[in-house]
Design a protein around this motif. Structure first.
Motif, PDB file in Angstrom:
ATOM      1  N   GLU A   1       1.361  -4.898  45.510  1.00 18.77           N
ATOM      2  CA  GLU A   1       2.001  -5.882  44.812  1.00 18.77           C
ATOM      3  C   GLU A   1       2.363  -7.130  45.493  1.00 18.77           C
ATOM      4  N   GLY A   2       2.292  -7.129  46.843  1.00 19.80           N
ATOM      5  CA  GLY A   2       2.278  -8.410  47.538  1.00 19.80           C
ATOM      6  C   GLY A   2       0.906  -9.319  47.212  1.00 19.80           C
ATOM      7  N   ARG A   3      -0.232  -8.584  46.977  1.00 17.75           N
ATOM      8  CA  ARG A   3      -1.386  -9.104  46.957  1.00 17.75           C
ATOM      9  C   ARG A   3      -1.470  -9.682  45.464  1.00 17.75           C
ATOM     10  N   THR A   4      -0.871  -9.253  44.550  1.00 12.03           N
ATOM     11  CA  THR A   4      -0.808  -9.645  43.181  1.00 12.03           C
ATOM     12  C   THR A   4       0.039 -10.834  42.890  1.00 12.03           C
ATOM     13  N   PHE A   5       1.093 -10.724  43.718  1.00 15.69           N
ATOM     14  CA  PHE A   5       1.976 -12.093  43.876  1.00 15.69           C
ATOM     15  C   PHE A   5       1.333 -13.328  44.645  1.00 15.69           C
ATOM     16  N   LEU A   6       0.531 -12.912  45.605  1.00 13.26           N
ATOM     17  CA  LEU A   6      -0.084 -14.035  46.263  1.00 13.26           C
ATOM     18  C   LEU A   6      -1.156 -14.702  45.332  1.00 13.26           C
ATOM     19  N   THR A   7      -2.023 -13.880  44.560  1.00 11.60           N
ATOM     20  CA  THR A   7      -3.006 -14.416  43.696  1.00 11.60           C
ATOM     21  C   THR A   7      -2.197 -15.424  42.772  1.00 11.60           C
ATOM     22  N   PHE A   8      -1.190 -14.955  42.236  1.00 12.19           N
ATOM     23  CA  PHE A   8      -0.418 -15.912  41.242  1.00 12.19           C
ATOM     24  C   PHE A   8      -0.047 -17.249  42.027  1.00 12.19           C
ATOM     25  N   CYS A   9       0.360 -16.919  43.326  1.00 11.61           N
ATOM     26  CA  CYS A   9       0.812 -18.230  43.990  1.00 11.61           C
ATOM     27  C   CYS A   9      -0.410 -19.391  44.226  1.00 11.61           C
ATOM     28  N   VAL A  10      -1.592 -18.879  44.361  1.00  9.83           N
ATOM     29  CA  VAL A  10      -2.735 -19.837  44.378  1.00  9.83           C
ATOM     30  C   VAL A  10      -3.450 -19.999  43.199  1.00  9.83           C
ATOM     31  N   GLY A  11      -3.028 -19.502  41.972  1.00 10.39           N
ATOM     32  CA  GLY A  11      -3.425 -19.650  40.626  1.00 10.39           C
ATOM     33  C   GLY A  11      -4.767 -18.964  40.339  1.00 10.39           C
ATOM     34  N   MET A  12      -5.010 -18.103  40.900  1.00  8.14           N
ATOM     35  CA  MET A  12      -6.138 -17.034  40.728  1.00  8.14           C
ATOM     36  C   MET A  12      -6.006 -15.694  39.907  1.00  8.14           C
ATOM     37  N   HIS A  13      -4.978 -15.481  39.491  1.00  9.07           N
ATOM     38  CA  HIS A  13      -4.737 -14.067  38.823  1.00  9.07           C
ATOM     39  C   HIS A  13      -5.470 -14.400  37.353  1.00  9.07           C
ATOM     40  N   GLN A  14      -5.837 -13.115  37.016  1.00 14.55           N
ATOM     41  CA  GLN A  14      -6.777 -13.166  35.799  1.00 14.55           C
ATOM     42  C   GLN A  14      -6.097 -13.719  34.655  1.00 14.55           C
ATOM     43  N   GLU A  15      -4.561 -13.418  34.578  1.00 12.22           N
ATOM     44  CA  GLU A  15      -3.642 -13.639  33.457  1.00 12.22           C
ATOM     45  C   GLU A  15      -2.995 -15.089  33.999  1.00 12.22           C
ATOM     46  N   GLN A  16      -3.581 -15.824  34.782  1.00  9.74           N
ATOM     47  CA  GLN A  16      -3.005 -17.071  35.257  1.00  9.74           C
ATOM     48  C   GLN A  16      -2.594 -18.109  33.789  1.00  9.74           C
ATOM     49  N   MET A  17      -3.760 -18.264  33.297  1.00 11.45           N
ATOM     50  CA  MET A  17      -3.696 -19.390  32.134  1.00 11.45           C
ATOM     51  C   MET A  17      -2.739 -18.938  31.245  1.00 11.45           C
ATOM     52  N   GLN A  18      -2.692 -17.694  30.651  1.00 12.32           N
ATOM     53  CA  GLN A  18      -1.848 -17.129  29.823  1.00 12.32           C
ATOM     54  C   GLN A  18      -0.266 -17.224  30.274  1.00 12.32           C
ATOM     55  N   LEU A  19      -0.118 -16.839  31.386  1.00  7.28           N
ATOM     56  CA  LEU A  19       1.222 -16.708  31.716  1.00  7.28           C
ATOM     57  C   LEU A  19       1.788 -18.247  32.203  1.00  7.28           C
ATOM     58  N   GLU A  20       0.812 -19.110  32.494  1.00  5.98           N
ATOM     59  CA  GLU A  20       1.418 -20.496  32.672  1.00  5.98           C
ATOM     60  C   GLU A  20       1.589 -21.103  31.245  1.00  5.98           C
ATOM     61  N   VAL A  21       1.056 -20.819  30.295  1.00  5.99           N
ATOM     62  CA  VAL A  21       1.568 -21.197  28.968  1.00  5.99           C
ATOM     63  C   VAL A  21       2.654 -20.582  28.502  1.00  5.99           C
ATOM     64  N   GLU A  22       2.931 -19.335  29.018  1.00  4.74           N
ATOM     65  CA  GLU A  22       4.381 -18.734  28.801  1.00  4.74           C
ATOM     66  C   GLU A  22       5.374 -19.464  29.637  1.00  4.74           C
ATOM     67  N   TYR A  23       5.250 -19.770  30.787  1.00  6.32           N
ATOM     68  CA  TYR A  23       5.979 -20.420  31.627  1.00  6.32           C
ATOM     69  C   TYR A  23       6.602 -21.801  31.205  1.00  6.32           C
ATOM     70  N   ALA A  24       5.431 -22.443  30.470  1.00  6.63           N
ATOM     71  CA  ALA A  24       5.919 -23.738  29.799  1.00  6.63           C
ATOM     72  C   ALA A  24       7.200 -23.466  28.898  1.00  6.63           C
ATOM     73  N   THR A  25       7.083 -22.534  28.287  1.00  4.43           N
ATOM     74  CA  THR A  25       8.387 -22.129  27.482  1.00  4.43           C
ATOM     75  C   THR A  25       9.643 -21.748  28.193  1.00  4.43           C
ATOM     76  N   LEU A  26       9.435 -21.470  29.293  1.00  2.00           N
ATOM     77  CA  LEU A  26      10.726 -20.730  30.176  1.00  2.00           C
ATOM     78  C   LEU A  26      11.105 -21.889  31.122  1.00  2.00           C
ATOM     79  N   LYS A  27      10.108 -22.807  31.465  1.00  2.00           N
ATOM     80  CA  LYS A  27      10.596 -23.454  32.606  1.00  2.00           C
ATOM     81  C   LYS A  27      11.948 -24.412  32.578  1.00  2.00           C
ATOM     82  N   ASN A  28      12.369 -24.960  31.295  1.00  2.00           N
ATOM     83  CA  ASN A  28      13.655 -25.581  31.297  1.00  2.00           C
ATOM     84  C   ASN A  28      14.660 -24.549  31.546  1.00  2.00           C
ATOM     85  N   ILE A  29      14.657 -23.292  31.298  1.00  2.00           N
ATOM     86  CA  ILE A  29      15.640 -22.367  31.490  1.00  2.00           C
ATOM     87  C   ILE A  29      15.672 -22.015  33.071  1.00  2.00           C
TER      88      ILE A  29
END
Length: 873
Positions: free
Chosen positions: A147-175
């Protein structure tokens, strides 16, 4: 069970996750730590991104894909950190070597291939092929470390779903930003946050956030709640700032807004948000982070050879004994994932090329969003120049073979200078005004969210003696000369770092004999003053050594200054030669601007109309619009077409909603009948609407749709006060456009001062409308000039105060013009473009949707006001 999946977490754990998140909203620590990383089963990741081995509690179907992505994003943001990261022992000593050893052990312990760097500065390198490699089995790594490894890959932008979740984050970031801001305020202003007025502002919003958190436990919630929370977040923030400053008068709104902006910069992307959660935890205080990272670099494959085993990111930890000033917290480049995943075997390509290409696309899109269409010819002229400028800012002066800095940055080394010329009304000044927000948005989205592009405007079509005085070099920066203003705009007190300055040098004169000023003389004056030299430019002194300290007084070598000339005349050789003596004009690009015509004009109409319709339908609309447009687009000045399209989008919005097709696709055709001047809107579901032109080329439905009650009530009451009111039905529609924010702004003109005054007073009675009455431009400033004190009262700032306090507010202003001069003074404020002073930024521009100006005129209405009027009554 497949080797890359894990057992499903029991429902009780998910329920605890939701409970912990909700409790954390009030600023209290969760009572029990739970497992928290992304638990979506991986499926065949590409070679260049990391795969995930966490299991999903249920396999997502296409129908709930968006909700699942939202839940995954929320888990990363709100659920407790993985235990293997939170419990990793901190360095035992404050020395850099101890931090490096502990930092490397953390990455190695989570299955990443690393190496230690000792020179020129200690650092840790993490190899990207170990990010992309299949995960070790659970027995080798362990559930918690996985679980820690997965979180670290998100920290450095290298997760396989990074692009998809970055788009999702754009809708959540104001919140998310507002949640963090509230935590911070409860920590440093606990007493103020307990005030009943503050609780009344945030209580309902936080209840909505708690409901949204149920998605963390897999429960379904109304997707409309997310959109409403995101939409209401700026409004809640504005009210909160105003209330906190009322409670404690020692607080300033700009102080609080600066703190909110800091949070938004540090959490601008999902990668940055995860990084800050890992390094800072959920403590919004000023405690030292677990690891104080300073600089991060990416070493890509050699040019023309794709060797992934050598690709690595190198992270430097701050030296606590260093004497250099701190750079603040590390913020990753917003385009981090794009840089790390851009692979090419072409020696001519570079990882930053893909980012520069995206920035060009963003620039064109933002220009279109501001109603300015760049045709193919202008794209071919401007595109390469902008791309070179963007690349120089991304490379920050480093050779293309050097490691790429991954800190958020934009430090151009190649100056951008343009000379736009063409006939009057071709769109030169409009391009300059629209380019400012386009540059700001593109740089903030891809390079550095904290960087601001400021604006300085200098009119060159003045007597030469006046220009000499305004461009005079003075011994300090405490005056209001143009040179001092330009030099001071890069870094103001409200900025967190130096930015860029766009200098608009408008109305370059001709070079005809006897002209005052003459183009050649103006070019020579600019060449001397911008290089920090006094006196006059003399022919033949090209090789003459510049006076001592002239470079410090001048701005000629500063690539952060963007220079754009506009003129109705060609750039003559003597002027060009004088300007190109300076480094900042070495790459001066001459662009001929002509009104958009032919197929490009129709292309603009289709693109802009589609953009308007999609924006009006909003994110809750899940269908697709297919638009067929058959209308005359006119010739010359494009502003009337922009206004026509804005009104057309209003009616298309109504027809689409009436079709009741909230899913799938809706085909809409718009056709104009030249014999009857009737525009017909039709959908494939059979809904139709016919429109007819009225005065001032406004569009009105032959069978009027239901009006906003505020519009109809206002006109009804106004008709009682003024029984002889002309065009009441047209006025009702203009007010309906106003409340729908279709016209930006709406401008109603009359020669009856009492009529306009009553209109503004009646509008002020409507919900959400603020009124500013009886503004005489000859007695009260419309906007500050370059030489006015900062606290000079003016209408533009009055409107901005209202809008900043409530972004959903409507403003009705009464302008009383007793003379022709008064009408001339209001031209810019009533024009349908954002209002900018001589030293604005894109963020301080006055955008005019939601504004209406009632203009009363004594005597004849000038052509300039008539051309800007929505209706005369």
């Amino acid at each position: 069970m497949p080797p890359n999946t894990q057992a499903v977490d029991p429902p009780a754990a998910d329920a605890l996750a939701a409970s912990a998140v909700v409790t954390g909203l009030a600023g209290e620590p969760p009572s029990k730590r739970i497992k928290s990383s992304d638990d979506v089963a991986a499926a065949g990741p590409p070679a260049h991104v990391v795969s995930s081995s966490s299991a999903s509690s249920r396999a997502p179907s296409p129908a709930d894909g968006a909700a699942t992505a939202t839940a995954r994003c929320l888990r990363l943001l709100f659920a407790p950190l993985p235990t293997s990261l939170a419990s990793h022992p901190a360095p035992k000593a404050a020395q850099v070597d101890a931090s490096i050893a502990s930092f490397r052990a953390l990455w190695t312990g989570h299955g990443f291939r690393t190496s230690a760097v000792t020179s020129p500065r200690p650092a840790v390198s993490v190899y990207l092929d170990s990010c992309a490699a299949p995960h070790p089995s659970d027995d080798e790594l362990g559930q918690e470390r996985e679980e820690g490894r997965t979180f670290l890959t998100f920290c450095v932008g290298m997760h396989q779903e990074q692009m998809q979740l970055e788009v999702e984050y754009a809708t959540l970031k104001n919140i998310y930003w507002l949640v963090l801001f509230l935590r911070r305020m409860r920590l440093v202003r606990k007493g103020d946050m307990e005030d009943e007025r503050v609780k009344g502002i945030v209580a309902q919003w936080e209840e909505g956030v708690e409901e949204l958190m149920l998605m963390v436990s897999g429960k379904e919630t109304d997707s409309g709640n997310l959109q409403e929370l995101a939409k209401s977040s700026p409004r809640v923030l504005s009210k909160l700032l105003a209330t906190l400053t009322d409670i404690d008068h020692s607080l300033r709104a700009d102080q609080l807004l600066h703190e909110y902006n800091r949070i938004s910069y540090e959490h601008c992307t999902l990668a940055n948000a995860c990084l800050r959660r890992w390094l800072d935890g959920d403590d919004m205080g000023d405690a030292k982070p677990r690891y104080d990272l300073e600089d991060v670099y990416y070493k890509s494959s050699p040019p023309g050879r794709y060797l992934p085993k050598y690709e690595r990111i190198t992270m430097h930890v701050k030296d606590p004994d260093a004497v250099e000033p701190s750079k603040g917290k590390l913020i990753f480049l917003p385009s981090l994932t794009k840089v790390l995943t851009s692979k090419s075997t072409d020696a001519a390509n570079h990882p930053l090329d893909a980012v520069a290409d995206d920035m060009i696309v963003s620039t064109w899109e933002e220009l279109l969003r501001n109603g300015y269409y760049v045709d193919t010819i202008r794209k071919e002229s401007l595109g390469p120049v902008l791309r070179d400028f963007y690349l120089s800012g991304l490379r920050a002066g480093k050779d293309s073979n050097m490691p790429i800095p991954l800190n958020a940055h934009f430090s151009p080394t190649r100056p951008l200078s343009l000379y736009l010329h063409g006939t009057a009304g071709a769109g030169k000044s409009s391009l300059v005004r629209s380019l400012l927000p386009a540059l700001n948005t593109s740089i903030a989205t891809h390079c550095d969210p904290a960087l601001l592009v400021r604006f300085v405007k200098q009119n060159l079509n003045k007597p030469f003696n006046t220009l000499q005085l305004e461009l005079e070099l003075r011994p300090n920066n405490n005056d209001y000369s143009v040179m001092s203003i330009i030099q001071g705009r890069r870094m103001t007190l409200s900025q967190s770092k130096p930015g860029l300055v766009l200098v608009a040098l408008e109305e370059m004169p001709s070079d005809v004999e006897g002209a005052d000023p003459k183009q050649g003389d103006v070019g020579s004056l600019i060449s001397m003053r911008f290089s920090g030299r006094r006196g006059e430019l003399k022919i033949g002194d090209t090789g003459k050594e510049a006076p001592r300290n002239s470079a410090k007084r001048g701005i000629s070598g500063d690539a952060t200054i963007i220079s754009i000339f506009t003129s109705n005349y060609d750039l003559e050789a003597p002027c060009k030669e004088a300007l190109q003596r300076l480094q900042m004009f070495q790459h001066l690009t001459v662009v001929k601007v002509a009104p958009v015509a032919g197929e490009d004009r129709m292309g603009f109409a289709s693109s802009y109309l589609m953009q308007l319709v999609e924006a009006s339908l909003g994110p809750l609309w899940t269908g697709k619009i297919n638009l067929k447009l058959v209308i005359p687009c006119g010739e010359g000045d494009i502003r009337p077409l922009v206004r026509y399209l804005r009104m057309l989008s209003f009616y298309i919005h109504a027809v689409v909603l009436k079709s009741k097709s909230d899913a799938g696709s809706v085909s809409v055709s718009v056709a104009f009948d030249t014999s009857t001047d009737i525009t017909t809107i039709a959908t494939d579901s059979g809904e139709t609407m016919q429109l007819k032109p009225g005065s001032f080329q406004n569009l009105y439905a032959i069978e009027p749709p239901k009006l906003d009650a505020r519009a109809s009530n206002t006109v009804a009451e106004l008709s009682q006060l003024h029984p002889n009111l002309q065009n009441p039905s047209e006025l009702s529609q203009i007010l309906d456009f106003y409340f729908a924010k279709t016209l930006a702004p709406a401008v109603v003109v009359s020669q009856n001062q009492q009529l306009i005054g009553d209109l503004v007073k009646l509008l002020a009675k409507s919900d959400g409308v603020h009124a500013i009455s009886n503004i005489d431009p000859t007695r009260y400033k419309i906007m500050k000039s370059l030489y006015d004190a900062t606290d000079t009262p003016n209408l533009r700032d009055d409107i901005l105060k209202i809008v900043h306090a409530d972004e959903e507010a409507f403003v009705a202003s009464e302008l009383v013009c007793h003379s022709t001069d008064a009408q001339l003074q209001i031209r810019e404020i009533v024009e349908d473009t954002p209002s900018m002073t001589a030293f604005s930024t894109e963020r301080s521009a006055l955008h005019k949707d939601g504004l209406i100006f009632g203009v009363s005129v004594e005597g004849e209405i000038t052509p300039e006001i008539l051309s800007r009027a929505s209706l005369v009554i």
